[in-house]
Design a protein around this motif. Structure first.
Motif, short mmCIF file in Angstrom:
data_model
loop_
_atom_site.label_atom_id
_atom_site.label_comp_id
_atom_site.label_asym_id
_atom_site.label_seq_id
_atom_site.Cartn_x
_atom_site.Cartn_y
_atom_site.Cartn_z
N GLY A 38 -0.53 8.59 -12.34
CA GLY A 38 0.92 8.74 -12.49
C GLY A 38 1.48 9.81 -11.58
N GLY A 39 0.78 10.94 -11.49
CA GLY A 39 1.24 12.03 -10.61
C GLY A 39 1.24 11.62 -9.15
N GLN A 40 0.21 10.87 -8.73
CA GLN A 40 0.14 10.40 -7.34
C GLN A 40 1.26 9.40 -7.05
N THR A 88 0.84 -1.19 0.00
CA THR A 88 0.00 0.00 0.00
C THR A 88 0.88 1.25 0.00
N VAL A 89 0.24 2.39 -0.22
CA VAL A 89 0.94 3.67 -0.14
C VAL A 89 1.63 3.80 1.21
N TYR A 90 0.90 3.48 2.28
CA TYR A 90 1.47 3.57 3.63
C TYR A 90 2.73 2.70 3.74
N ASP A 91 2.63 1.47 3.28
CA ASP A 91 3.75 0.54 3.43
C ASP A 91 4.94 0.93 2.55
N ALA A 119 6.52 8.26 -4.46
CA ALA A 119 7.96 7.97 -4.59
C ALA A 119 8.79 9.05 -3.91
N PHE A 120 8.39 10.31 -4.07
CA PHE A 120 9.06 11.41 -3.36
C PHE A 120 8.98 11.19 -1.85
N TYR A 138 -3.15 0.80 -3.41
CA TYR A 138 -1.97 0.21 -4.01
C TYR A 138 -1.54 1.07 -5.21
N PRO A 139 -0.26 1.00 -5.63
CA PRO A 139 0.20 1.82 -6.75
C PRO A 139 -0.69 1.74 -7.99
#
Length: 362
Positions: free
Chosen positions: A145-147, A100-103, A152-153, A139-140
């Motif tokens: 794409g921008g998110q 996930t984004v969090y992980d 990644a940043f 999840y990715p």
């Protein structure tokens, strides 16, 4: 900051006499770079110019054949990349698809064995920073794409690196989102005060985002400076030709009020060096303008891009959309303010003699 042997003692990141071969190919040739703390730097060059190799050297992903890499006063050649205090953002996001984004954001913090409460707090701060609150459970594949690039940043920033490296960070994103992310990245890095280096082959991107630009060519640093310095005061023929919309002209002495400055010289003309007037509308340069014919007109939104035929040579120009319409085939008055003359490795700015200005050697 300088391309050649002028390395500041106060620099946060330095490359001192760095060379790198890949087999028989020399990717870097005696690179000397100095970057101050808190600056946002672009490494700009065409494919194969050495810009990504420089970034990978600093990150510890490549090892120099000779020379020193210095971060915060310490030579880091033998220090693993994971211990250099560097965050790295890849062109392809490189997010873990099954996390996930969090992980994804928390991944590096768990590796460093941060406690759960501190990880929760840091991930929450970063989600707020990248404007992705509420997306931590996705999840990715469920992100735009921008998110994905913002996540990644955030993952690179999570361990509080002192140096952020970005390899063509906007290359995989569509044009509109790319423009939004450029502005966001500059604002974010200014807000954080983190020293950042990003690689790009996109001039507009480098000029818009960076405090300073390192121009690379064939494994060397051609010139380093602010976007304005590179644009107005190129130091080498390559930079003069590479930066901006540069148009080469061989027989530049056929233009009125310009002299040939030595045999074998050639000139570079840019659209902003040229003023174009409809017949009768020019007052200021009417006596020293030359007649040209409009070969093409391209609408660019805020301006018109013109191609003009003058003395058998095609030259570029621009004109505001607020000015009177100019048509293809129309005869117009053309005034060339200046040219960049290339004489070997020397650059000379030659001004139109009717302006009564001397040529300036730079």
């Amino acid at each position: 900051m300088s391309g050649h042997n002028n390395v500041s003692e106060k620099a946060y990141v330095e490359l001192r006499g760095v060379n790198k071969h890949f087999g028989d190919f020399q990717a870097l040739k005696d690179i000397n770079i100095s970057i101050s703390r808190g600056r946002l730097i672009a490494a700009l060059g065409s494919s194969g110019s050495g810009k990504t190799t420089i970034l990978r050297m600093i990150a510890g992903l490549e090892t120099p054949d000779s020379g020193e890499i210095v971060i915060d006063g310490k030579v880091v050649n033998d220090i693993p990349g994971s211990d250099r205090g560097v965050g790295f953002v890849f062109q392809s996001y490189a997010l873990f698809r099954y996390m996930t984004v969090y992980d994804n954001i928390a991944f590096g913090l768990r590796v460093k064995k941060w406690d759960v409460a501190t990880i929760n707090q840091r991930v929450k701060e970063l989600l707020n920073l990248i404007n992705c609150e509420g997306l931590e459970g996705r999840y990715p594949s469920q992100l735009s794409g921008g998110q994905r690039q913002r996540v990644a940043f955030a993952r690179a920033l999570a361990p509080n690196p002192q140096l952020l490296l970005l390899d063509e960070p906007f290359a995989a994103i569509d044009a509109k989102v790319r423009l939004e992310l450029r502005a966001w990245l500059r604002k974010m890095i200014t807000q954080l005060g983190i020293t950042s280096i990003f690689v790009t082959h996109d001039q507009d991107e480098a000029i818009e985002v960076a405090d300073e630009i390192i121009v690379t060519n064939k494994g060397r640093v051609e010139q380093t400076g602010t976007p304005r310095e590179l644009y107005v005061n190129p130091k080498t023929p390559f930079v003069a030709s590479f930066i901006g919309n540069a148009h080469p002209v061989e027989n530049y002495d056929q233009f009125q009020f310009f002299d040939r400055l030595g045999e074998g010289t050639r000139a570079i003309i840019r659209p902003e060096f040229v003023s174009v007037f409809k017949k009768g509308e020019n007052k200021q340069f009417v006596k020293s303008a030359e007649e040209g014919v409009v070969e093409d007109v391209i609408f660019r939104g805020s301006s018109l891009e013109l191609k003009l035929r003058l003395h058998g040579v095609t030259i570029p120009a621009t004109r505001s959309v607020n000015d009177s319409i100019i048509e293809i085939g129309e005869t117009v008055d053309v005034f060339i303010h200046r040219l960049i003359v290339v004489d070997g490795e020397k650059i000379i700015v030659q001004h139109n003699k009717s302006l009564k200005k001397e040529s300036v050697v730079i």
